[in-house]
Each structure stands twice: as structure tokens, then as C-alpha cells.
Scaffold this active site. Structure first.
Site, PDB file in Angstrom:
ATOM      1  N   SER A 221       0.816  -1.215   0.000  1.00 36.73           N
ATOM      2  CA  SER A 221       0.000   0.000   0.000  1.00 36.73           C
ATOM      3  C   SER A 221       0.849   1.265   0.000  1.00 36.73           C
ATOM      4  O   SER A 221       2.017   1.254   0.396  1.00 36.73           O
ATOM      5  CB  SER A 221      -0.903   0.037   1.235  1.00 36.73           C
ATOM      6  OG  SER A 221      -1.709  -1.096   1.286  1.00 36.73           O
TER       7      SER A 221
HETATM    8  N1  SAH Z   1       0.788  -5.847   4.010  1.00 37.11           N
HETATM    9  C1  SAH Z   1       1.470  -6.120   2.762  1.00 37.11           C
HETATM   10  C2  SAH Z   1       0.647  -5.781   1.536  1.00 37.11           C
HETATM   11  C3  SAH Z   1      -0.580  -6.589   1.461  1.00 37.11           C
HETATM   12  S1  SAH Z   1      -1.225  -6.861  -0.164  1.00 37.11           S
HETATM   13  C4  SAH Z   1       2.817  -5.442   2.708  1.00 37.11           C
HETATM   14  O1  SAH Z   1       3.174  -4.714   3.642  1.00 37.11           O
HETATM   15  O2  SAH Z   1       3.524  -5.667   1.723  1.00 37.11           O
HETATM   16  C5  SAH Z   1      -2.408  -8.067   0.301  1.00 37.11           C
HETATM   17  C6  SAH Z   1      -1.842  -9.431   0.512  1.00 37.11           C
HETATM   18  O3  SAH Z   1      -2.875 -10.245   1.039  1.00 37.11           O
HETATM   19  C7  SAH Z   1      -1.380 -10.116  -0.770  1.00 37.11           C
HETATM   20  O4  SAH Z   1      -0.043 -10.496  -0.639  1.00 37.11           O
HETATM   21  C8  SAH Z   1      -2.304 -11.333  -0.893  1.00 37.11           C
HETATM   22  O5  SAH Z   1      -1.660 -12.468  -1.435  1.00 37.11           O
HETATM   23  C9  SAH Z   1      -2.689 -11.559   0.559  1.00 37.11           C
HETATM   24  N2  SAH Z   1      -3.913 -12.320   0.820  1.00 37.11           N
HETATM   25  C10 SAH Z   1      -5.099 -12.257   0.182  1.00 37.11           C
HETATM   26  N3  SAH Z   1      -5.979 -13.110   0.752  1.00 37.11           N
HETATM   27  C11 SAH Z   1      -5.325 -13.724   1.782  1.00 37.11           C
HETATM   28  C12 SAH Z   1      -5.696 -14.712   2.741  1.00 37.11           C
HETATM   29  N4  SAH Z   1      -6.906 -15.241   2.769  1.00 37.11           N
HETATM   30  N5  SAH Z   1      -4.768 -15.091   3.649  1.00 37.11           N
HETATM   31  C13 SAH Z   1      -3.524 -14.557   3.638  1.00 37.11           C
HETATM   32  N6  SAH Z   1      -3.108 -13.629   2.748  1.00 37.11           N
HETATM   33  C14 SAH Z   1      -4.007 -13.214   1.833  1.00 37.11           C
END
Ligand code: SAH
Length: 217
Positions: A67
Site C-alpha cells: 500500500s
Molecule cells: N501488508 C502487505 C501488503 C498486502 S497486499 C505489505 O506490507 O507488503 C495483500 C496481501 O494479502 C497479498 O499479498 C495477498 O496475497 C494476501 N492475501 C489475500 N488473501 C489472503 C488470505 N486469505 N490469507 C492470507 N493472505 C491473503
């Protein structure tokens, strides 16, 4: 060969804190200090390094994004972590926010469903010395029962509603921050667990990648 001056990431990071965060109303000094310390350039792909402190979301590979710094700071401010807290993050992605949580709390469990991302996050966090952060490969919409309950839970992907297992894995008085709404646009909600029930308040609008998995899309 041309000599190119390496980017001064430290300076760019302090400018990001001053302009994008402080300048837009982020006031939590612990959040500002953590954002001024964690090297965002370590968590993005090589091609994106020079954009690490841009005022925007960045690709981290696998079709996922990290983000915009302001959104990360805003959600961490809403989360209001204390140094003694145990925190769950759903959607570890690059591990950047997990590192910030590692600065703000005692213990962090960060769940990621995409294996190459989980592996890379694990490597970077180990290299940077975050031994209070555990990256878990799995479906974070189910929470992470082995380390529950958590004083704080933060969801970093857009959910259709607050996943019930997360509500269950919060301590009494615990707080959860999550983007909730439609698949392409959400509202950031802050939920506090009082007498076994979640009291939910809406905060700012946001755009996150979809939360997948059993309690996701
Ligand atoms: N917090 C992260 C960015 C998150 S992007 C950072 O600092 O880089 C959102 C992430 O959520 C993605 O990597 C995606 O693969 C993950 N995601 C989506 N659904 C999920 C689930 N059910 N369990 C775990 N991760 C998930």
C-alpha cells in the site's frame, strides 16, 4: 560506463515521513518513528527500488501490491498497538507492514496465502533481524489459532465482511482494523471487542486487493 549516484534512501524516507505522513495529519509518534526506520526499499522488487518512497502503492510481484505509505501509516495509527501486544496481520505480502508491526508490538504473526511472497518476506525479515515477526503460509481469513488470542488484528486485503474467526481470535477489549466492502473499493473499519461483541466504526475509504480464502471472496 556512466557513474550513477545511488539514491539516498534514508533522506527520501525522512522526507516521506515529513510530507506524506506528518503533513497529512498522521500524529502517532511511534508510527512516525517506525515508518522513519523501516527500509521500504528492501521490500519491493529491484525494479521498484527507486520508487520506494513515492506517494503510491507499489508492485511486489505475484499481482500483489504494497500500500501507499500514507495508507499504511493511517491503518497503523487506527490500530494503536502497544509495545506489549501480540498482533496478527492477514496478508503479509512483502513483509513491510509486518516489519513496522515488529517495531510497534512485542510479537507479530503475519499470514500470507501466496507461497513465493511468504518465502521472500521471511528472507527479508530474517536478514533485517526481525526475530519477533513470524510469517505463516496459509489462509489468514481463518486467522492463526495456534498463537491466538491477539490484542490487535490488522487485515491488509479487502474483505466482504469481517471474517468471524478473526473476531473470535481477538482478546476482550482487542481491536481490529480491516478494509471491508466491495471487491474493488472498501471502507477501512475499526472494530473493538466489547462483551464478546464487535463494536464497529467506519474510517476512511480505501482500495485493497481482494482477501481470498474461506472467509474472503
Ligand atoms: N501488508 C502487505 C501488503 C498486502 S497486499 C505489505 O506490507 O507488503 C495483500 C496481501 O494479502 C497479498 O499479498 C495477498 O496475497 C494476501 N492475501 C489475500 N488473501 C489472503 C488470505 N486469505 N490469507 C492470507 N493472505 C491473503
Amino acid at each position: 560506463m556512466k557513474n550513477s549516484v545511488p539514491p539516498d534512501f534514508e533522506k527520501q524516507r525522512q522526507q516521506m515521513v515529513a510530507h506524506q505522513l506528518r503533513g497529512r495529519g498522521i500524529r502517532d509518534e511511534r508510527v512516525l518513528a517506525a515508518m522513519g526506520k523501516v527500509a521500504r526499499e528492501e521490500f519491493v522488487t529491484d525494479r521498484q527500488r527507486r520508487f520506494a518512497y513515492d506517494d503510491s502503492a507499489l508492485s511486489i510481484g505475484e499481482g500483489q501490491t504494497i500500500s501507499q505509505p500514507y495508507m499504511v501509516a493511517k491503518m497503523l495509527e487506527l490500530l494503536a498497538c502497544h509495545p506489549e501486544h501480540r498482533v496478527l496481520e492477514v496478508g503479509a505480502g512483502s513483509g513491510y507492514q509486518a516489519a513496522l508491526l515488529g517495531e510497534l508490538a512485542a510479537e507479530v504473526y503475519a499470514v500470507e496465502i501466496v507461497e513465493p511472497l511468504a518465502e521472500r518476506a521471511r528472507e527479508v525479515l530474517a536478514r533485517l533481524g526481525y526475530d519477533n515477526v513470524v510469517i505463516v503460509l496459509g489462509d489468514g481469513s481463518l486467522g492463526y489459532p495456534p498463537a491466538a488470542p491477539y490484542e490487535r488484528i490488522i487485515v491488509a486485503a479487502g474483505a466482504p465482511q469481517i471474517p468471524q474467526p478473526l473476531a473470535e481470535q481477538l482478546t476482550p477489549g482487542g481491536r481490529l482494523v480491516a478494509p471491508v466492502g466491495a471487491r474493488s473499493i472498501q471502507t477501512c473499519v475499526v472494530a473493538v471487542k466489547e462483551a464478546g461483541e464487535l463494536a464497529v466504526e467506519k474510517s476512511i475509504g480505501c482500495v485493497f486487493v481482494p482477501l481470498v480464502g474461506e472467509h474472503g471472496w
